[in-house]
Design an enzyme around this catalytic site. Structure first.
Site, PDB file in Angstrom:
ATOM      1  N   CYS A  91       0.865  -1.177   0.000  1.00  0.00           N
ATOM      2  CA  CYS A  91       0.000   0.000   0.000  1.00  0.00           C
ATOM      3  C   CYS A  91       0.899   1.224   0.000  1.00  0.00           C
ATOM      4  O   CYS A  91       1.680   1.422   0.933  1.00  0.00           O
ATOM      5  CB  CYS A  91      -0.897  -0.012   1.244  1.00  0.00           C
ATOM      6  SG  CYS A  91      -1.856   1.498   1.488  1.00  0.00           S
ATOM      7  N   CYS A 200       0.056   3.390  -6.623  1.00  0.00           N
ATOM      8  CA  CYS A 200      -0.913   2.688  -5.781  1.00  0.00           C
ATOM      9  C   CYS A 200      -0.984   1.262  -6.293  1.00  0.00           C
ATOM     10  O   CYS A 200      -1.047   1.046  -7.515  1.00  0.00           O
ATOM     11  CB  CYS A 200      -2.289   3.357  -5.855  1.00  0.00           C
ATOM     12  SG  CYS A 200      -3.610   2.459  -5.011  1.00  0.00           S
TER      13      CYS A 200
END
EC number: 5.1.1.3
Length: 292
Positions: A91, A200
């Site tokens: 993440c 991302c």
């Protein structure tokens, strides 16, 4: 602090004298980290993995640093109870806002995706665009990491608040998603970027859409590939590489297991068995309520 639908503890059956057989922990806010898991399957086929998706609290990209730190500590405390030998923050938002802090708080190595992605990007181009969550963009983590390697590289960042909800809702083929992507990429294309970084881990799932909108000469960097390469090196250095056959991947989420399982099958090629972990008192996000 939390409870789980499964028995807590050393489910993998390894002894403390065999730390190499301990699992790698991987976590993300949702399905995006499955792009890292797929790379582990490819690059580290002998490693067992525990995957956690914090789906009750996604998206992370609109959260404050204080919230992210709370979430990450919850997850790492749980991972510690599962006796992991290493954790990958799959993440970018967590990597940007929490990695440097929590690395000092736990006794297992924790790897983030930003530095491996930045190193790979600098090797490919001099005009680099980064698409990410708003929180990652605001943190300037990629720009700082890239400039520490090569201060002469030009970097443009675009926060993309709609991407994660669209991916989690499995709307990748929706024409609306293409129009959103076009709007996010346009300022980067106007800057004549030569390299685009997926800032991302959800974004590789949009690869067909993004590739169709980019000029063909633009190179794409998927940090998931490079963080797993870094994992390989770290495991070798620490003497923690597993030479035994891996055990089945264990999946857990803080939200709805069925929703994650349905989304995960698209990226894994099989339907994962998913357990629920309840972090007491966590606020369920509106997106998770919409998905339920």
């Amino acid at each position: 602090m939390y409870s789980s639908s499964s028995i807590e503890g050393n489910l993998y059956g390894f002894s403390e004298q065999e730390p190499q057989r301990a699992p790698i922990g991987v976590f993300d806010s949702g399905v995006g980290g499955l792009t890292v898991l797929r790379q582990i399957y490819r690059q580290l086929p002998n490693e067992s993995v525990i995957y956690f998706g914090d789906t009750a609290r996604l998206p992370y990209g609109i959260r404050s640093q204080a919230e992210i730190l709370t979430f990450v500590r919850d997850i790492l405390d749980w991972m510690q109870q599962q006796h992991v030998k290493m954790v990958v923050m799959a993440c970018n938002t967590s990597s940007a806002l929490a990695l440097d802090i929590v690395r000092e708080e736990y006794d297992f190595p924790i790897l983030g995706v930003i530095l491996p992605g930045a190193k790979a990007a600098v090797q490919q181009g001099k005009r680099i665009g980064v698409i990410s969550t708003p929180a990652t963009a605001k943190s300037n983590a990629y720009r700082q990491a890239i400039w520490e390697i090569d201060p002469n590289v030009e970097v443009w960042q675009v926060g993309c608040p709609e991407f994660v909800p669209l991916i989690e809702q499995n709307r990748i083929q929706d024409p609306y998603t293409t129009e959103v992507a076009r709007a996010y990429l346009e300022p980067l294309i106007q800057q004549d970027i030569d390299t685009l970084v997926y800032g991302c881990t959800h974004y590789p799932l949009l690869a067909p859409v993004l590739r169709s909108l980019l000029p063909p000469q633009v190179k794409i960097i998927d940090p998931a590939v490079h963080v797993v390469t870094a994992c390989t090196q770290e495991l070798d250095i620490l003497g923690l590489s597993n030479t035994h056959p891996p055990l089945p991947t264990r999946f857990a989420v803080s939200g709805c297991p069925q929703q994650f399982s349905q989304s995960g099958v698209n990226w894994l090629g099989y339907t994962p068995l998913v357990e629920a972990v309840d972090f007491t008192g966590i606020p369920v996000s509106q997106l998770q309520q919409d998905l339920a």
